[in-house]
Every structure is written in structure tokens, then in C-alpha cells.
Design an enzyme around this catalytic site. Structure first.
Site, PDB file in Angstrom:
ATOM      1  N   HIS A 160       0.660  -1.673  -0.143  1.00  0.00           N
ATOM      2  CA  HIS A 160      -0.184  -0.200  -0.180  1.00  0.00           C
ATOM      3  C   HIS A 160       1.223   1.169  -0.077  1.00  0.00           C
ATOM      4  CE1 HIS A 160      -3.189   2.663   1.316  1.00  0.00           C
ATOM      5  NE2 HIS A 160      -2.593   3.223   2.203  1.00  0.00           N
ATOM      6  N   GLU A 161       1.828   1.689   0.984  1.00  0.00           N
ATOM      7  CA  GLU A 161       2.575   2.292   1.022  1.00  0.00           C
ATOM      8  C   GLU A 161       3.603   2.454  -0.155  1.00  0.00           C
ATOM      9  OE1 GLU A 161       1.711   4.628   3.336  1.00  0.00           O
ATOM     10  OE2 GLU A 161       0.910   3.231   4.560  1.00  0.00           O
TER      11      GLU A 161
ATOM     12  N   HIS B 101       2.028   4.510  -3.288  1.00  0.00           N
ATOM     13  CA  HIS B 101       1.990   5.882  -2.218  1.00  0.00           C
ATOM     14  C   HIS B 101       3.370   6.696  -3.277  1.00  0.00           C
ATOM     15  CE1 HIS B 101      -1.513   6.392   0.098  1.00  0.00           C
ATOM     16  NE2 HIS B 101      -1.215   6.463   0.742  1.00  0.00           N
TER      17      HIS B 101
END
Length: 224
Positions: free
Chosen positions: A96-97, A100
Site C-alpha cells: 500500500h505504501e 503511494h
């Protein structure tokens, strides 16, 4: 007790429930190791390299669920448990990170919008409520209105955050499946963790909107 105040209480209780749901879901899938035995740090590095983001570092930070992407330092920062853990939860958070970081590299529109309104949002969240309270005690509806508009800027930031977070989670799940880091039985756990995490952002927005409605109701009653 006004309807808007009751709404604030309901939303607050719902937020507590969502936080509990996230912690319970994260704890559950933190005990489920992925079949490949790779850690969150290894997955983050592998995905970044696969997308040509060799300049983005993967770093460890203290705490639990303190994971984030720093667009200024170009660093994916994973909490200590997720950095070292081979769990489905750790891989979901790490991916998920990295999602980004990929958004940043691709100049994802909603991410750019969020960055552009961040300074105003920070001012609004910090000073908006205090300006409103000062206006309420002074009987100055104009000052109360300024406080509401400033706080609304913070709510706008939270609204724009939703597509950013949902997109990062979708990218994460697709990449984890595409690169075969998780098998079909493990993907359900990753999806559950990211869904629970996403709902915390929805709850934060709901809290802000309920607060704004309550402020507006107070201001309207002061005008009567």
C-alpha cells in the site's frame, strides 16, 4: 441535546468501532505468514525496483501502524513489525505504501490535489475550531463563519484523501497478486487489512462533516 450533537456522538462511536476493527483485523493477519516467507521490507523493495523506482528508499520507523510514504524524502517507511514480518498484513501495508510512491512517480492527479491543499488544511484543522469557539463566546457570527470555513478546508483534504488511499490499496492488491507474493488464500487477509484501514479515513471525514454541521447549527441558533 441537538440532533447534530447526537450525530457527532454516533459518528464518534462508529469511529471507535472502526479503529477496533482495524486493530483486530491487523492482529489476526499479522499471525498469518505468507507462503513465500518474504518480509514487508523485501516486498516493498522488490515492487519499487520492478517499477523502476530505485531512488526510493525503504526505511524502518518505530511504533505500530506508523507506516507511510514520504514524498519529499522519497522514502517508504515501514513500522518495525511490518518491516521484518513475513505476514499477510505486513505485505499488504508495505505494498500500500509503495502504491503511494507509484502515485507520486506517475503524478497521480488526486495526490497532486491533496498536496496542494495540505497547507490550508493544516491551518484549518489547527485554528478553525479555536476561531469558531472565540466567535461563539464573543457572539461574533462572522468570526464563527471564518472558523467553519477554515475547518471545512481540513474536511476537504480528508475528502480528497479517500481516492488517494483507495487507489493505493487497489494498486497494492493488484501488484501482490501479479507478482505472486500472496496466493489466493492469502489475498483475502491482505484485502481485509486494507479495507479496514481505508474505513478509518472514511470515519475521519464523517467526524469532520458531523462537526461542521454542529458548528453551523450553533451559529444559526446564535443568529436567532
Amino acid at each position: 441535546m441537538t440532533i447534530t450533537f447526537l450525530l457527532m456522538i454516533v459518528v464518534f462511536v462508529a469511529t471507535l468501532f472502526i479503529q477496533f476493527w482495524l486493530q483486530r483485523t491487523y492482529a489476526r493477519y499479522s499471525r498469518v505468514a505468507n507462503s513465500r516467507g518474504v518480509t514487508g521490507e523485501q516486498v516493498a523493495r522488490a515492487i519499487l525496483d520492478a517499477y523502476g523506482l530505485h531512488n526510493v528508499r525503504v526505511e524502518m520507523v518505530p511504533g505500530a501502524l506508523t507506516d507511510h510514504y514520504d514524498p519529499i524524502a522519497k522514502a517508504v517507511r515501514l513500522s518495525e513489525p511490518n518491516f521484518h514480518s513475513p505476514s499477510a498484513a505486513a505485505l499488504a501495508v508495505a505494498a500500500h505504501e509503495v502504491g503511494h510512491a507509484i502515485q507520486d512517480a506517475k503524478s497521480y492527479a488526486w495526490l497532486r490535489v491533496r498536496h496542494s491543499i495540505l497547507p490550508v488544511a493544516n491551518i484549518g484543522s489547527m485554528f478553525g475550531p479555536w476561531i469558531f469557539i472565540a466567535g461563539m463566546f464573543m457572539g461574533a457570527t462572522g468570526l464563527m463563519s471564518i472558523g467553519i470555513w477554515l475547518f471545512a478546508a481540513a474536511a476537504l483534504f480528508q475528502l480528497v484523501t479517500l481516492p488517494v488511499e483507495f487507489d493505493a490499496s487497489n494498486r497494492a492488491l493488484n501488484i501482490l497478486k501479479k507478482m505472486n507474493f500472496l496466493d489466493n488464500s492469502e489475498m483475502g487477509g491482505a484485502r481485509a487489512v486494507l479495507t479496514a484501514a481505508a474505513m478509518t479515513y472514511v470515519a475521519a471525514l464523517a467526524n469532520s462533516l458531523a462537526t461542521i454541521l454542529h458548528y453551523v447549527a450553533i451559529m444559526m441558533s446564535n443568529r436567532e
